[in-house]
Design an enzyme around this catalytic site. Structure first.
Site, short mmCIF file in Angstrom:
data_model
loop_
_atom_site.label_atom_id
_atom_site.label_comp_id
_atom_site.label_asym_id
_atom_site.label_seq_id
_atom_site.Cartn_x
_atom_site.Cartn_y
_atom_site.Cartn_z
N ASP A 20 -15.98 -27.08 12.51
CA ASP A 20 -15.96 -27.67 11.17
C ASP A 20 -15.46 -26.64 10.16
OD1 ASP A 20 -17.46 -30.13 12.10
OD2 ASP A 20 -18.92 -28.58 12.56
N GLU A 278 -11.68 -28.54 18.74
CA GLU A 278 -10.50 -29.04 18.04
C GLU A 278 -9.56 -27.92 17.63
OE1 GLU A 278 -11.10 -32.26 15.27
OE2 GLU A 278 -9.58 -31.48 13.91
#
Ligand code: TRH
Length: 387
Positions: A20, A278
């Site tokens: 994040d 990611e």
């Protein structure tokens, strides 16, 4: 391109791990550096941030890093005027007080919901869609990162490929890098593979296969979730940065967590990379080196759909036998199956996979990057407002 020249707020809630903050920090600093946007990045977990950017002061409520204003996102949030653009990143929720302040601003900020990356087909259909607030005069727009036209693209800095190529073409620069992170650089014939993974039932079989490899394998493992499991496999008492463990033809080097920029260099320097989540996944693609991705585990196997969608794109230009190998290896790693047979096959295929990885990275650069797509998207909304 027109400069959107105002203040942007980006909100990042660290749900777990580093993705994040990794994604939002990378975007924030690119917007500041390349578009001269005044970015305020709200982060609720500065300690997590410091892992990927050691200059972070975890006690500061406000600090300026690389021209980005970093704000500690506390509850309640101090009363503050929202910027002209507000990005709610990766499924975080803006504080109600801030949403009300947005609604009171005239004109209201452009509100972007920056979603997770996926190669799935539905992404194109959702990208750019408006979602009006049920009660307040505000509209939120979905911005979907992706690999294909009609999505928001991938975060890729303007300097990235040039810096990568300079690094990969210069053996002296690489030697200095290995020395700087405290690793030996005099091992001709050794394969260097980086490993950044979650805990995995596959890991022990991968370590065993490495130890039996005809070619020596050096695994570079930044401190994190996989390290205790690797330490246990070696029956090592302590898992700390600097540890070196050996068995057969396998040497494991435990690294401290590197800064994001040094982690990029590690990916560029290795012969292959195991990555996860990611951001490290995308950076490994840009590194133009063979990779294996461990998707972030989701309920009901949703991550396996993401994996399959990406594999369809990534393998499209590979001959059938190579395409099957890539799918088999990635699936086994994600389903936590035994790697005893597949790992040596992947190692043998590294020359072919390297050529493919470079072609894939070149292909990705044909797409415009996420920050520039986002700036274009915002400018378009601003223009439509002017009428
Ligand atoms: O850490 P991740 O698993 O992060 C996430 C989170 O779990 C998140 O909740 C989830 O939604 C998302 O994955 C999909 O993996 P990721 O995304 O690769 O982020 C790691 C970040 O850490 C990335 O920015 C690279 C950085 N990094 C360093 O800066 N130094 C290092 O040494 C390493 C290993 C990583």
């Amino acid at each position: 391109m027109r400069n959107t020249s105002n203040h942007w707020d980006i909100f990042c809630s660290v749900i777990d791990n580093y993705g994040d903050i990794g994604v939002t920090w990378r975007l924030a600093r690119q917007l500041a550096a390349e578009y001269k946007i005044n970015v305020r990045l709200w982060v609720d977990d500065l300690a997590a941030f410091r892992h990927i950017y050691p200059e972070v002061d975890v006690t500061a409520t406000t600090q300026l890093l690389q021209d980005v204003e970093i704000r500690h996102w506390t509850t309640p949030l101090p009363a503050i005027e929202p910027g002209g653009v507000v990005i709610e990143a990766l499924a975080c929720h803006l504080p109600d007080s801030f949403i009300h302040a947005m609604a009171e601003k005239s004109p209201p900020p452009l509100w972007i919901n920056l979603e997770y990356l996926s190669a799935e087909n539905w992404v194109q259909g959702v990208h750019g869609l408006p979602s009006p607030h049920p009660r307040l005069p505000l509209t939120k727009y979905f911005f979907m990162p992706g690999y294909i036209a009609g999505t928001g693209g991938l975060t890729r800095e303007a300097w990235l490929y040039h810096a990568r190529d300079e690094f990969q073409n210069d053996i002296n620069v690489q030697s200095r890098f290995w020395a700087d992170i405290g690793l030996p650089n005099d091992k001709p014939g050794h394969l260097r593979i980086s490993l950044f993974s979650y805990e995995s039932a596959s890991l022990n079989s991968l370590l065993a296969a490495c130890s039996q490899s005809p070619r020596p394998i050096d695994l570079m493992v930044p401190l994190g979730k996989a390290v205790p499991q690797i330490a246990a496999w070696f029956a090592a008492a302590e898992a700390r940065a600097g540890a070196i463990w050996r068995r057969g033809n396998l040497s494991v080097y435990v690294l401290p967590m590197l800064s994001q920029d040094d982690y990029d260099r590690l990916l560029w320097a290795c012969d292959g990379n195991l990555v996860r989540g990611e951001d490290s996944f995308v950076r490994a693609q840009f590194a133009a080196r063979p990779l294996i991705w461990q998707a972030y585990r989701q309920e009901e196997g949703a991550h396996l759909d993401k994996l399959a969608a990406f594999l369809d794109l990534y393998r499209a230009n590979l001959p059938p036998a190579d395409a099957s190998l890539v799918r088999a290896v990635w699936q086994a790693w994600n389903r936590e199956e035994d790697m005893a047979v597949l790992w040596p096959a992947w190692i043998d295929a590294l020359p072919m996979l390297s050529t493919h990885a470079r072609a894939w990275a070149t292909h990705l650069a044909e797409q415009s990057d996420l920050a520039s797509n986002l700036v274009k998207f915002i400018n378009k909304l601003l223009e439509s407002r002017a009428f």
